[in-house]
Each structure stands twice: as structure tokens, then as C-alpha cells.
Design a protein around this motif. Sequence first.
Motif, short mmCIF file in Angstrom:
data_model
loop_
_atom_site.label_atom_id
_atom_site.label_comp_id
_atom_site.label_asym_id
_atom_site.label_seq_id
_atom_site.Cartn_x
_atom_site.Cartn_y
_atom_site.Cartn_z
N ILE A 95 5.39 27.45 -85.49
CA ILE A 95 3.93 27.54 -85.36
C ILE A 95 3.33 28.32 -86.53
O ILE A 95 2.44 27.83 -87.23
CB ILE A 95 3.54 28.19 -84.02
N GLY A 96 3.82 29.54 -86.71
CA GLY A 96 3.18 30.42 -87.69
C GLY A 96 3.46 30.07 -89.13
O GLY A 96 2.56 30.15 -89.98
N LEU A 97 4.68 29.69 -89.42
CA LEU A 97 5.06 29.47 -90.81
C LEU A 97 5.01 28.00 -91.22
O LEU A 97 4.39 27.66 -92.23
CB LEU A 97 6.45 30.06 -91.08
N ALA A 98 5.67 27.13 -90.46
CA ALA A 98 5.74 25.73 -90.86
C ALA A 98 4.44 24.97 -90.60
O ALA A 98 3.99 24.20 -91.46
CB ALA A 98 6.90 25.04 -90.13
N ALA A 99 3.84 25.17 -89.44
CA ALA A 99 2.65 24.39 -89.08
C ALA A 99 1.36 24.94 -89.67
O ALA A 99 0.45 24.19 -89.99
CB ALA A 99 2.53 24.30 -87.56
N LEU A 100 1.27 26.27 -89.81
CA LEU A 100 0.02 26.87 -90.27
C LEU A 100 0.09 27.38 -91.72
O LEU A 100 -0.75 27.01 -92.54
CB LEU A 100 -0.40 27.99 -89.32
N VAL A 147 -0.91 25.86 -104.10
CA VAL A 147 -0.14 25.72 -105.35
C VAL A 147 -0.20 24.30 -105.90
O VAL A 147 0.42 24.00 -106.92
CB VAL A 147 1.33 26.18 -105.18
N GLY A 148 -0.94 23.41 -105.22
CA GLY A 148 -1.10 22.04 -105.71
C GLY A 148 0.13 21.18 -105.59
O GLY A 148 0.36 20.28 -106.40
N SER A 149 0.94 21.41 -104.57
CA SER A 149 2.16 20.64 -104.38
C SER A 149 1.85 19.19 -104.00
O SER A 149 0.96 18.93 -103.18
CB SER A 149 3.01 21.26 -103.27
N PRO A 150 2.61 18.25 -104.57
CA PRO A 150 2.44 16.85 -104.16
C PRO A 150 2.94 16.61 -102.73
O PRO A 150 2.68 15.56 -102.16
CB PRO A 150 3.30 16.08 -105.17
N ALA A 151 3.62 17.57 -102.16
CA ALA A 151 4.17 17.45 -100.80
C ALA A 151 3.32 18.18 -99.78
O ALA A 151 3.79 18.48 -98.69
CB ALA A 151 5.59 17.97 -100.78
N SER A 152 2.08 18.48 -100.11
CA SER A 152 1.22 19.24 -99.21
C SER A 152 0.83 18.42 -97.99
O SER A 152 0.16 17.40 -98.11
CB SER A 152 -0.04 19.69 -99.96
N PRO A 153 1.25 18.86 -96.79
CA PRO A 153 0.90 18.13 -95.57
C PRO A 153 -0.51 18.51 -95.11
O PRO A 153 -1.10 19.46 -95.61
CB PRO A 153 1.95 18.61 -94.57
N PRO A 154 -1.02 17.78 -94.12
CA PRO A 154 -2.34 18.15 -93.58
C PRO A 154 -2.26 19.48 -92.84
O PRO A 154 -1.18 19.93 -92.44
CB PRO A 154 -2.66 17.00 -92.61
N PHE A 155 -3.41 20.11 -92.68
CA PHE A 155 -3.48 21.37 -91.92
C PHE A 155 -4.22 21.12 -90.62
O PHE A 155 -5.28 20.52 -90.63
CB PHE A 155 -4.23 22.43 -92.73
N PRO A 156 -3.70 21.59 -89.51
CA PRO A 156 -2.36 22.13 -89.28
C PRO A 156 -1.34 21.00 -89.25
O PRO A 156 -1.69 19.84 -89.08
CB PRO A 156 -2.48 22.81 -87.92
N LEU A 204 11.75 20.38 -83.75
CA LEU A 204 13.18 20.21 -83.45
C LEU A 204 14.02 21.04 -84.42
O LEU A 204 14.92 21.77 -84.01
CB LEU A 204 13.58 18.74 -83.55
N TRP A 205 13.73 20.95 -85.71
CA TRP A 205 14.49 21.68 -86.72
C TRP A 205 14.44 23.18 -86.47
O TRP A 205 15.45 23.87 -86.58
CB TRP A 205 13.97 21.39 -88.13
N HIS A 206 13.27 23.68 -86.13
CA HIS A 206 13.11 25.13 -85.91
C HIS A 206 13.76 25.60 -84.61
O HIS A 206 14.26 26.72 -84.53
CB HIS A 206 11.64 25.53 -85.99
N VAL A 207 13.76 24.75 -83.59
CA VAL A 207 14.46 25.09 -82.35
C VAL A 207 15.97 25.18 -82.62
O VAL A 207 16.64 26.10 -82.15
CB VAL A 207 14.14 24.07 -81.23
N VAL A 208 16.49 24.24 -83.38
CA VAL A 208 17.91 24.27 -83.74
C VAL A 208 18.20 25.53 -84.56
O VAL A 208 19.21 26.21 -84.31
CB VAL A 208 18.33 22.99 -84.50
#
Length: 156
Positions: free
Chosen positions: A106-111, A120-129, A137-141
Motif C-alpha cells: 500500500i504505502g510503497l508500491a501503490a502510493l 524522475v520521468g521513468s518510462p515505466a511510470s504506472p498510474p497513481f494510485p 501477491l508479490w508483497h504478500v509472498v
Amino acid sequence: MATITDTTDDTGVRSGNWRAGVLGGIGGALVMGALVLAMNPPTLAVAIPSLYGLAPPPNPGLGMVVHVSHGAVLGVVFAALVGAAAVEEPVRIVGLGIAWGVATWIGLAALLMPLWLGAVGSPASPPFPNFAPPSLLWHVVYGAVLGAVYVATEGV
């Protein structure tokens, strides 16, 4: 004649085992990184290294190094939480690890990550949030492995 008196005060404050936290964080981040590579390689190859200006071009190895470093640091924070909450039962420690994984999602990956990548202008910038279910799933693991390795190594 001198008298020496040793006193110890129990402040009631417990500290977690930071070494177990580092080991658990590294283990959790490696397993999580393998899942990310299997399910969405650009996350590890571009998004994570982009946080520090290290991509593009895609570099999954460098992304894994950054990711495992983050996992180790977050493992130390987890150890502090285990100590502060005085959690001693192995099942509860693993459960706290899973909860910690969800909290980092929640705090780091999603927000934080979408904002940081946008800044930083990354081409991999996802939408917010970015509350992406695979990332949950990855973070639960990550948290489950963190907790299990912590339990296995806290006495070391």
C-alpha cells in the motif's frame, strides 16, 4: 574498600533481531523478485532501477540488486516492529510478516512508487494510485518469506 554493585533495569522495551530481519528481507526479496521476473519482467528490469536513474535500458540484474537492497532495509524495520510489539510466537511473526508485506504494498508500491517514477520521468511510470493485484501477491509472498526466515534465524 570499594563495593561494586551491578544493576540491570528492564525498561520493558524489546528490540527485534536485526540480523534475522536482514536475512528475512533478503530471502523475501529474492523470492518476490523471482515472481516479478516470471509475471512482469519490466517491473524489475525498468521500473525499479528507474527509481535511481539506472534504467532505461532495461537491466533486470541491477533491478534485482536494488530490490533486494530495499528488501533488506525493510526487513530491519520489520525486526524493529517484531521487537516493539513483543511478538514471540512463530505463527504470529509470520502473520506480522504478511501484514508488513501488505503495508509495504500500500504505502510503497501503490502510493510512493508511482509518484517517484513520475517525478524522475521513468518510462515505466504506472498510474497513481497503483493498487495492482499481482503486486499485492508479490508483497504478500515477500512478507511470508520474511516472517518465516526471521523465525528460522532469530536465534542465530
